[in-house]
Write a protein that holds these residues in place. Structure first.
Motif, PDB file in Angstrom:
ATOM      1  N   THR A  66       0.754  -1.216  -0.020  1.00 61.63           N
ATOM      2  CA  THR A  66      -0.018  -0.118   0.025  1.00 61.63           C
ATOM      3  C   THR A  66       0.863   1.236   0.113  1.00 61.63           C
ATOM      4  O   THR A  66       0.241   2.420  -0.192  1.00 61.63           O
ATOM      5  N   HIS A  67       2.094   1.222   0.413  1.00 63.98           N
ATOM      6  CA  HIS A  67       3.017   2.103   0.200  1.00 63.98           C
ATOM      7  C   HIS A  67       2.480   3.368   1.476  1.00 63.98           C
ATOM      8  O   HIS A  67       2.662   4.402   1.023  1.00 63.98           O
ATOM      9  N   MET A  68       1.954   2.739   2.528  1.00 62.03           N
ATOM     10  CA  MET A  68       1.395   3.687   3.427  1.00 62.03           C
ATOM     11  C   MET A  68       2.461   4.088   4.399  1.00 62.03           C
ATOM     12  O   MET A  68       3.333   3.256   4.786  1.00 62.03           O
ATOM     13  N   PRO A  69       2.383   5.285   5.333  1.00 65.90           N
ATOM     14  CA  PRO A  69       3.272   5.337   6.099  1.00 65.90           C
ATOM     15  C   PRO A  69       3.088   4.301   7.474  1.00 65.90           C
ATOM     16  O   PRO A  69       2.035   3.719   7.605  1.00 65.90           O
ATOM     17  N   SER A  70       4.146   3.954   7.937  1.00 66.10           N
ATOM     18  CA  SER A  70       4.130   2.774   9.066  1.00 66.10           C
ATOM     19  C   SER A  70       3.524   3.083  10.207  1.00 66.10           C
ATOM     20  O   SER A  70       2.878   2.024  10.858  1.00 66.10           O
ATOM     21  N   SER A  71       3.371   4.155  10.365  1.00 63.73           N
ATOM     22  CA  SER A  71       2.900   4.744  11.732  1.00 63.73           C
ATOM     23  C   SER A  71       1.984   5.940  11.807  1.00 63.73           C
ATOM     24  O   SER A  71       2.343   6.699  11.073  1.00 63.73           O
ATOM     25  N   LEU A  72       0.791   6.286  12.371  1.00 63.97           N
ATOM     26  CA  LEU A  72      -0.092   7.403  12.273  1.00 63.97           C
ATOM     27  C   LEU A  72       0.040   8.095  13.664  1.00 63.97           C
ATOM     28  O   LEU A  72      -0.583   9.169  13.936  1.00 63.97           O
ATOM     29  N   ILE A  73       0.871   7.703  14.716  1.00 60.55           N
ATOM     30  CA  ILE A  73       1.144   8.407  15.912  1.00 60.55           C
ATOM     31  C   ILE A  73       1.758   9.556  15.873  1.00 60.55           C
ATOM     32  O   ILE A  73       2.785   9.579  14.972  1.00 60.55           O
ATOM     33  N   GLY A  74       1.288  10.537  16.302  1.00 57.00           N
ATOM     34  CA  GLY A  74       1.732  12.012  16.008  1.00 57.00           C
ATOM     35  C   GLY A  74       1.451  12.582  14.995  1.00 57.00           C
ATOM     36  O   GLY A  74       2.146  13.770  14.773  1.00 57.00           O
ATOM     37  N   GLN A  75       0.597  12.208  14.171  1.00 59.53           N
ATOM     38  CA  GLN A  75       0.380  12.635  12.841  1.00 59.53           C
ATOM     39  C   GLN A  75      -1.048  13.295  12.809  1.00 59.53           C
ATOM     40  O   GLN A  75      -1.823  13.307  11.770  1.00 59.53           O
ATOM     41  N   ALA A  76      -1.499  13.681  13.826  1.00 62.58           N
ATOM     42  CA  ALA A  76      -3.201  14.053  13.806  1.00 62.58           C
ATOM     43  C   ALA A  76      -3.133  15.288  12.962  1.00 62.58           C
ATOM     44  O   ALA A  76      -2.195  16.298  12.941  1.00 62.58           O
ATOM     45  N   LEU A  77      -4.256  15.540  12.283  1.00 60.55           N
ATOM     46  CA  LEU A  77      -4.808  16.431  11.548  1.00 60.55           C
ATOM     47  C   LEU A  77      -3.850  16.576  10.116  1.00 60.55           C
ATOM     48  O   LEU A  77      -4.177  17.478   9.375  1.00 60.55           O
ATOM     49  N   LYS A  78      -3.138  15.526   9.847  1.00 66.35           N
ATOM     50  CA  LYS A  78      -2.140  15.665   8.709  1.00 66.35           C
ATOM     51  C   LYS A  78      -2.963  14.860   7.574  1.00 66.35           C
ATOM     52  O   LYS A  78      -3.866  14.068   7.852  1.00 66.35           O
ATOM     53  N   VAL A  79      -2.623  15.257   6.327  1.00 66.16           N
ATOM     54  CA  VAL A  79      -3.415  14.379   5.250  1.00 66.16           C
ATOM     55  C   VAL A  79      -2.256  13.771   4.395  1.00 66.16           C
ATOM     56  O   VAL A  79      -1.087  13.805   4.416  1.00 66.16           O
ATOM     57  N   LEU A  80      -2.697  12.831   3.643  1.00 71.58           N
ATOM     58  CA  LEU A  80      -2.120  11.845   3.084  1.00 71.58           C
ATOM     59  C   LEU A  80      -2.030  12.401   1.552  1.00 71.58           C
ATOM     60  O   LEU A  80      -2.975  12.508   0.712  1.00 71.58           O
ATOM     61  N   LYS A  81      -0.601  12.465   1.044  1.00 69.78           N
ATOM     62  CA  LYS A  81      -0.257  12.859  -0.235  1.00 69.78           C
ATOM     63  C   LYS A  81       0.622  11.962  -0.910  1.00 69.78           C
ATOM     64  O   LYS A  81       1.342  11.340  -0.010  1.00 69.78           O
ATOM     65  N   VAL A  82       0.876  11.912  -2.164  1.00 69.20           N
ATOM     66  CA  VAL A  82       1.980  11.159  -2.918  1.00 69.20           C
ATOM     67  C   VAL A  82       3.087  11.934  -2.695  1.00 69.20           C
ATOM     68  O   VAL A  82       3.121  13.064  -2.552  1.00 69.20           O
ATOM     69  N   ASN A  83       4.121  11.011  -2.044  1.00 69.91           N
ATOM     70  CA  ASN A  83       5.500  11.747  -1.851  1.00 69.91           C
ATOM     71  C   ASN A  83       6.256  12.269  -3.057  1.00 69.91           C
ATOM     72  O   ASN A  83       5.638  12.146  -4.419  1.00 69.91           O
ATOM     73  N   ALA A  84       7.217  12.948  -2.773  1.00 68.84           N
ATOM     74  CA  ALA A  84       8.037  13.761  -4.033  1.00 68.84           C
ATOM     75  C   ALA A  84       8.602  12.922  -5.096  1.00 68.84           C
ATOM     76  O   ALA A  84       8.716  13.092  -6.242  1.00 68.84           O
ATOM     77  N   GLY A  85       8.934  11.581  -4.627  1.00 65.08           N
ATOM     78  CA  GLY A  85       9.427  10.669  -5.300  1.00 65.08           C
ATOM     79  C   GLY A  85       8.493  10.016  -6.262  1.00 65.08           C
ATOM     80  O   GLY A  85       8.737   9.078  -7.057  1.00 65.08           O
ATOM     81  N   GLU A  86       7.161  10.213  -6.020  1.00 65.54           N
ATOM     82  CA  GLU A  86       6.126   9.513  -6.653  1.00 65.54           C
ATOM     83  C   GLU A  86       6.451   7.881  -6.534  1.00 65.54           C
ATOM     84  O   GLU A  86       5.624   7.251  -7.292  1.00 65.54           O
ATOM     85  N   THR A  87       6.560   7.687  -5.251  1.00 62.05           N
ATOM     86  CA  THR A  87       6.786   6.134  -5.211  1.00 62.05           C
ATOM     87  C   THR A  87       5.800   5.662  -4.002  1.00 62.05           C
ATOM     88  O   THR A  87       5.860   4.311  -3.674  1.00 62.05           O
TER      89      THR A  87
END
Length: 211
Positions: A128-149
């Motif tokens: 899924t190429h998802m972040p490994s942890s959501l702890i400490g990421q409150a109110l942030k949004v998910l975006k495609v990273n700069a490397g498009e990977t």
């Protein structure tokens, strides 16, 4: 299990109508985005729990194998010391040795299954190429990273606010409303719009808006 990409965020350079359109589209997509993200997290949790269960089963089988091997050695010793029952003891030792070998084979199979389950769980997260942890990421949004990977969590670029103007009851004052939460009726304002990072002032009896 895919997560639907969020629509484009509004830009400070967008016109008012285009900015509003993008802002409402982005905000409207967040509920579905959160639900899909939670589904992925649930899937990963389930796979991880299955891997841990297989690992525990493998450890138990290995312990049983060691116990069976010990019993086989004890039977062999007994066969040596009791010459009169050598044949029976030898057969018993052989049986116990066979059981020990089978238990060892079962333990190895369980270890392999545990390793495969752990690999599948890790692959599910990696796929899924998802972040490994959501702890400490409150109110942030998910975006495609700069490397498009893959995906990464970022601070939201859109923080829309309501700016509304209304006249006082005697029409002698201009009343200003600045809010980012709550419910408002459009009919309560002479003029209103959605924007961000704006300041207002009166200069020479004219309303001045500063970006």
């Amino acid at each position: 299990m895919a997560i639907t990409p969020l629509p484009s965020a509004p830009l400070p350079t967008d016109g008012a109508s285009e900015f509003n359109r993008k802002a409402f589209a982005l905000i409207g997509a967040l509920d579905a985005f959160v639900a899909e993200t939670n589904d992925v997290a649930d899937f990963v949790d389930t796979a991880s729990a299955a891997a841990q269960s297989s690992q525990s089963a493998a450890a138990t089988s290995a312990t049983n194998a060691n116990a069976s091997a010990t019993a086989a050695a004890a039977s062999a010793t007994l066969a040596t010391t009791k010459a009169t029952s050598a044949t029976a003891s030898s057969a018993s030792a052989q049986t116990n040795a066979t059981q020990a070998a089978q238990s060892a084979a079962n333990a190895h199979s369980s270890e392999v299954a545990a390793a495969l389950s752990a690999l599948e769980a890790a692959s599910a997260v990696s796929a899924t190429h998802m972040p490994s942890s959501l702890i400490g990421q409150a109110l942030k949004v998910l975006k495609v990273n700069a490397g498009e990977t893959g995906y990464a969590l970022f601070e939201s670029a859109a923080l829309p606010r309501l700016y509304g103007f209304a006249l006082s009851a005697d029409a002698s004052e201009l009343m200003f409303t600045d809010a980012k939460t709550g419910g408002f009726a459009a009919t309560d304002f002479v003029s209103w719009f959605i924007g961000e990072n704006l300041t207002f002032s009166i200069n020479n009896n004219e309303l001045v808006i500063a970006l």
